[in-house]
Design an enzyme around this catalytic site. Structure first.
Site, PDB file in Angstrom:
ATOM      1  N   GLY A 185      -3.027  14.302  41.831  1.00  0.00           N
ATOM      2  CA  GLY A 185      -1.609  14.623  42.662  1.00  0.00           C
ATOM      3  C   GLY A 185      -0.536  13.846  41.611  1.00  0.00           C
ATOM      4  CG  LEU A 186       2.506  11.582  43.422  1.00  0.00           C
ATOM      5  CD1 LEU A 186       3.035  10.318  43.996  1.00  0.00           C
ATOM      6  CD2 LEU A 186       3.507  12.465  43.024  1.00  0.00           C
ATOM      7  CG  ASP A 187      -2.042   8.796  39.734  1.00  0.00           C
ATOM      8  OD1 ASP A 187      -0.917   8.020  39.522  1.00  0.00           O
ATOM      9  OD2 ASP A 187      -3.065   7.995  40.324  1.00  0.00           O
ATOM     10  CB  ILE A 213      -9.260  10.604  43.457  1.00  0.00           C
ATOM     11  CG1 ILE A 213     -10.756  11.127  42.880  1.00  0.00           C
ATOM     12  CG2 ILE A 213      -9.686  10.306  44.872  1.00  0.00           C
ATOM     13  CD1 ILE A 213     -11.785  10.099  42.753  1.00  0.00           C
ATOM     14  CE  LYS A 258      -0.896   4.263  39.419  1.00  0.00           C
ATOM     15  NZ  LYS A 258      -0.032   5.484  39.525  1.00  0.00           N
TER      16      LYS A 258
END
Length: 211
Positions: free
Chosen positions: A167-169, A164, A128
């Site tokens: 998590g937060l993504d 990958i 990103k």
């Protein structure tokens, strides 16, 4: 007497005609046909650029990612601005530092920045543009393709990584794992995915919520 002579002449003429007929037939007899056996075909070779058998493996481990063997390369996701201010990215920034070196590579979403640490590589998958944004599956796949190209060129066969993008993504692991298999299926690269062990009080809270 004349009748006997006529019969003899007829008989001789017939024998001559029969002889000519048999001779003509024997000259027209065809030679035996030689049947040539078509060469047998072996197994169909794989398409160009692919191997006949894949050595790719995907393993799952519960534990600390940074406890993996030091001969294994590491990989995780970052943004183009290289902020690495949350989640496991913080540990990568503190452990391997050299953020300025990453920024100098000027990698864009869909590419992969690389640092060398002793005998292994550290891969930074740029998924990103800004840290506060969410990645896309297409950028993740493109960055993995970029990482694979580097692995193949440099003989890397073992990579450890977290889940990958999940998590937060907030990406979905079933889709991410499918992308991993798609990208690396024709390589001999082994990928180990680390997940932190679930704490006991977290299990109790989940059980309480289900009730």
């Amino acid at each position: 007497m004349q009748t006997i002579r006529r019969c003899l002449r007829f008989s001789t003429k017939s024998r001559i005609q029969v002889g000519f007929f048999l001779s003509a037939m024997s000259s027209q007899v065809q030679k035996p046909i030689d049947f040539v056996k078509a060469p047998s075909r072996g197994p169909t070779p794989p398409p160009a650029g692919q191997t006949a058998e894949s050595g790719f493996t995907l393993h799952y481990v519960s534990g600390d990612l940074f406890s993996c063997p030091e001969v294994e390369s590491l990989a995780h996701c970052i943004s183009e601005d290289c902020r690495m201010g949350a989640g496991i990215a913080v540990m990568f920034r503190k452990t391997f530092k050299r953020v300025d070196d990453l920024k100098k590579q000027a990698k864009k979403p869909g590419q992969c920045a690389v640092l060398k640490s002793n005998q292994r590589f550290i891969y930074y998958l740029v998924t990103k543009k800004k840290a506060y944004q969410k990645p896309t599956y297409s950028h993740l796949e493109e960055s993995l393709e970029d990482m694979k190209a580097h692995c193949v060129s440099n003989g890397v066969t073992r990579i450890s990584m977290p889940r990958i993008g999940c998590g937060l993504d907030r990406l979905k692991w079933d889709k991410v794992s499918g992308i991993l298999e798609k990208v690396f299926e024709n390589t001999n690269i082994s990928i180990t995915v680390y997940s932190l062990p679930e704490k006991e009080h977290t299990k109790v809270m989940k059980e309480f919520i289900r009730r």
